[in-house]
Design an enzyme around this catalytic site. Structure first.
Site, PDB file in Angstrom:
ATOM      1  N   SER A   1       5.353  -2.964  -5.071  1.00 10.51           N
ATOM      2  CA  SER A   1       6.096  -3.315  -3.864  1.00 10.51           C
ATOM      3  C   SER A   1       7.532  -3.646  -4.236  1.00 10.51           C
ATOM      4  CB  SER A   1       5.454  -4.518  -3.181  1.00 10.51           C
ATOM      5  OG  SER A   1       6.231  -4.974  -2.079  1.00 10.51           O
TER       6      SER A   1
ATOM      7  N   TYR B   1       2.110 -12.745  -3.643  1.00 14.77           N
ATOM      8  CA  TYR B   1       2.187 -11.300  -3.441  1.00 14.77           C
ATOM      9  C   TYR B   1       3.127 -10.646  -4.462  1.00 14.77           C
ATOM     10  CZ  TYR B   1       3.041  -6.924  -0.820  1.00 14.77           C
ATOM     11  OH  TYR B   1       3.154  -5.614  -0.429  1.00 14.77           O
TER      12      TYR B   1
ATOM     13  N   LYS C   1       2.194  -7.913  -7.337  1.00 15.35           N
ATOM     14  CA  LYS C   1       2.810  -6.591  -7.355  1.00 15.35           C
ATOM     15  C   LYS C   1       3.555  -6.322  -8.654  1.00 15.35           C
ATOM     16  CE  LYS C   1       1.447  -4.967  -3.403  1.00 15.35           C
ATOM     17  NZ  LYS C   1       0.444  -3.866  -3.386  1.00 15.35           N
TER      18      LYS C   1
END
Length: 292
Positions: A157, A171, A175
């Protein structure tokens, strides 16, 4: 003739959004597809077999081959069952697209253990576990003298690579870990005929629409007939290309959004200071004075 004719692919998180577009394009290009989706909410809670089955129904209605899976990719046995489904139903496995993910955003001072653990589990372990079982399958084939021309496409991401986002420590960390996992796996699995790459997509999904500070951007309406730069359909062609048998790339991370693709180069050495003897705190302060 499709560019993926005869290939068998597993796509995780394929019931909605970007994963759904991957599954549909792979099938349209001739691949047999295992459409995996637990069917949970944005935060990973709950389950629903409907999304995966709906994508399968859409593929088969168009003349393609697909089967649904609701295995949990963050569960060791579930990940193995997913890989086994491809082998048992379609006779093998050529492409693994790791895409499943959830969000549990919070600022660091208020993030609880469950929010951290859930996101790391679904994203990072949810990439590792299917990859591990797929790697074991490909290694066994290669050791037996059978040809392997396989491909793995992981999903990193912008958050965690080139555009860190406040409120997404869990997150972003997951990632970034996926990007590193990609590079290591590419080195390890090349000997077995497996290429491993990753993408860092930017697109409109239920997760990005729910991201604080970003939802309004992705929610903007696009006039009919104009190019929708945030459509998740823009991501799938790159993934299909990376899944083709003769694609030359491995160990790469590609950012993709709208009509743009660019390669992410990761950490690189920058400015350097040196000393002729042991470092001291004052010596470091003096050497780095110009860097502040």
């Amino acid at each position: 003739m499709g560019v993926l004719d005869g290939r068998v692919a597993v796509v995780t998180g394929a019931g909605r959004g970007i994963g759904r577009e991957h599954a549909l394009l792979f099938a349209a290009e001739g691949a047999s597809v295992v459409v995996n989706d637990l069917g949970g909410a944005n935060d990973g809670s709950g389950s629903d077999a409907g999304p995966a089955q709906q994508v399968v129904d859409e593929i088969t209605a168009a003349g393609g081959r697909a089967v649904a899976s609701t295995d949990n990719v963050a569960d060791w046995d579930g990940a193995k069952a997913l890989i086994d489904t491809a082998v048992e139903r379609f006779g093998g496995l050529d492409v693994l697209v790791n895409n499943a993910g959830i969000l549990r955003d919070a600022f660091l001072a208020g993030m609880d253990e469950a929010q951290w653990d859930a996101v790391i589990s679904v994203h990072l372990k949810g990439h590792f576990a299917p990859l591990r079982h797929a790697a074991a399958y490909w290694k066994a084939r290669a050791k037996a003298g059978q040809p392997v021309t396989a491909s793995v496409i992981n999903t990193a991401s912008a958050s965690g690579t080139f555009m860190p986002n406040a409120g997404q420590a869990n997150y972003g960390a997951a990632k970034a870990g996926i990007a590193a996992l990609t590079l290591v796996a590419a080195q390890e699995l090349e000997r077995y005929g497996v290429r491993v790459n990753a993408i860092a997509p930017v697109a409109r999904t239920r997760l990005t629409l729910a991201t604080p500070g970003m939802g309004a951007l992705f929610a903007q309406e696009v006039p009919e007939g104009e190019f929708d730069a945030f459509s998740p359909a823009n991501i799938a062609p790159l993934v299909a290309y990376l899944g083709t048998e003769k694609c030359p790339f491995t160990g790469r991370v590609f950012a993709v959004q709208g009509g743009a693709i660019f390669e992410l180069e990761g950490w690189r050495g920058g400015r350097t200071v040196e000393t002729d003897g042991p470092w001291t705190v004052s010596g470091i302060d003096e050497k780095l004075a110009d860097w502040a």
